[in-house]
Design an enzyme around this catalytic site. Structure first.
Site, PDB file in Angstrom:
ATOM      1  N   THR A  36      54.493  33.807  63.562  1.00  0.00           N
ATOM      2  CA  THR A  36      53.413  32.891  63.905  1.00  0.00           C
ATOM      3  C   THR A  36      53.577  32.555  65.383  1.00  0.00           C
ATOM      4  OG1 THR A  36      54.618  30.822  63.476  1.00  0.00           O
ATOM      5  CG2 THR A  36      53.547  31.858  61.594  1.00  0.00           C
ATOM      6  N   ALA A  48      58.790  30.811  63.853  1.00  0.00           N
ATOM      7  CA  ALA A  48      58.054  29.578  64.187  1.00  0.00           C
ATOM      8  C   ALA A  48      58.383  29.253  65.637  1.00  0.00           C
ATOM      9  CB  ALA A  48      58.486  28.449  63.260  1.00  0.00           C
ATOM     10  N   VAL A  57      63.601  30.979  65.080  1.00  0.00           N
ATOM     11  CA  VAL A  57      62.986  30.181  66.152  1.00  0.00           C
ATOM     12  C   VAL A  57      62.482  31.114  67.248  1.00  0.00           C
ATOM     13  CG1 VAL A  57      63.419  28.433  67.911  1.00  0.00           C
ATOM     14  CG2 VAL A  57      64.438  28.199  65.625  1.00  0.00           C
ATOM     15  N   LYS A  58      61.203  30.944  67.574  1.00  0.00           N
ATOM     16  CA  LYS A  58      60.601  31.771  68.623  1.00  0.00           C
ATOM     17  C   LYS A  58      60.609  31.004  69.937  1.00  0.00           C
ATOM     18  CE  LYS A  58      56.724  35.019  68.214  1.00  0.00           C
ATOM     19  NZ  LYS A  58      55.326  35.128  67.755  1.00  0.00           N
ATOM     20  N   LEU A  59      61.124  31.652  70.956  1.00  0.00           N
ATOM     21  CA  LEU A  59      61.181  31.044  72.291  1.00  0.00           C
ATOM     22  C   LEU A  59      60.597  32.009  73.303  1.00  0.00           C
ATOM     23  CD1 LEU A  59      64.884  29.711  72.253  1.00  0.00           C
ATOM     24  CD2 LEU A  59      62.793  28.366  71.932  1.00  0.00           C
TER      25      LEU A  59
END
Ligand code: G3P
Length: 217
Positions: free
Chosen positions: A27, A56, A82-84
């Site tokens: 996402t 996310a 975790v998307k960074l």
């Protein structure tokens, strides 16, 4: 190659998951906005639908904010990744979260040297955006080949998650290039099944079968 769905729409995700072919979900803030959902609730529901990695994305731009958001997102479910973003701060936060055992998907990657930095920062996934490079007249697929080679040259374990996929041909080219995963809009996933010769072949077999007057059961 693992297939992920790039969507925050739970109805779309449930439909795709029913295929038994989906390994994960990605996402981003744009997809959450499009879903109209509360982010935490949507991510929790998606994580219950798909047991694989669910990315996310944090929206803070400073390291401390990314760490706080990343830790919060990782607590939503055990399969949250975790998307960074691939910024200097993003990679600093990636190093810390990875060292804490939180998986990080470094996103918005547009060059092989960016991908090398993400791998050195401990990223679990790197997300090169193919379509957005194609959109500006560059060759997005060349980036996948380049990252694969850089990672293989040095034994980096970061998974190449090809993103911004626009066509089934992109998926084929990613598989040929050795991408570990590709994340697809549901519409593109549905197109992967299709071939006109499959459709006409089924129609011809059914017509010939009908002429026999038989039934299998
Ligand atoms: O989720 C990241 C990526 O797949 C976005 O694709 O189509 O917005 O360039 P797109």
């Amino acid at each position: 190659m693992q297939l992920f769905i790039d969507s925050a729409d739970v109805a779309e995700l449930r439909a795709a998951a029913a295929s038994g072919l989906i390994d994960g979900v990605t996402t981003n803030p744009s997809l959450i906005a499009k879903s109209g959902r509360n982010m935490k609730e949507a991510i929790a529901e998606i994580c219950s639908i798909i047991p694989g990695p669910v990315s996310a994305e944090a929206v803070a731009t400073d390291v401390e904010g990314m760490l706080n958001e990343g830790r919060y997102l990782a607590r939503i479910a055990s399969n949250v990744v975790v998307k960074l973003p691939l910024t200097e701060n993003g990679l600093r936060a990636c190093r810390t979260l990875s060292d804490e055992g939180i998986k990080v998907n470094v996103t918005l990657c547009f060059s092989a040297v960016q991908a090398m930095l993400a791998a050195k920062a401990g990223a679990y996934f790197i997300s090169p955006f193919i379509g957005r490079l194609d959109d500006k007249g560059e060759d997005g697929m060349e980036l996948i080949h380049d990252i694969r080679q850089v990672y293989d040259n040095y034994g980096f374990g970061t998974n190449v998650l090809a993103a911004s996929i626009r066509t089934p041909e992109h998926v084929k080219q990613c598989a040929l290039a050795g991408a570990d995963c590709a994340t697809l809009p549901p519409k593109i996933f549905a197109q992967l099944y299709k071939h006109e010769l499959t459709d006409s072949g089924v129609a011809a077999f059914l017509k010939d079968w009908a002429s026999t007057g038989q039934s299998i059961l």
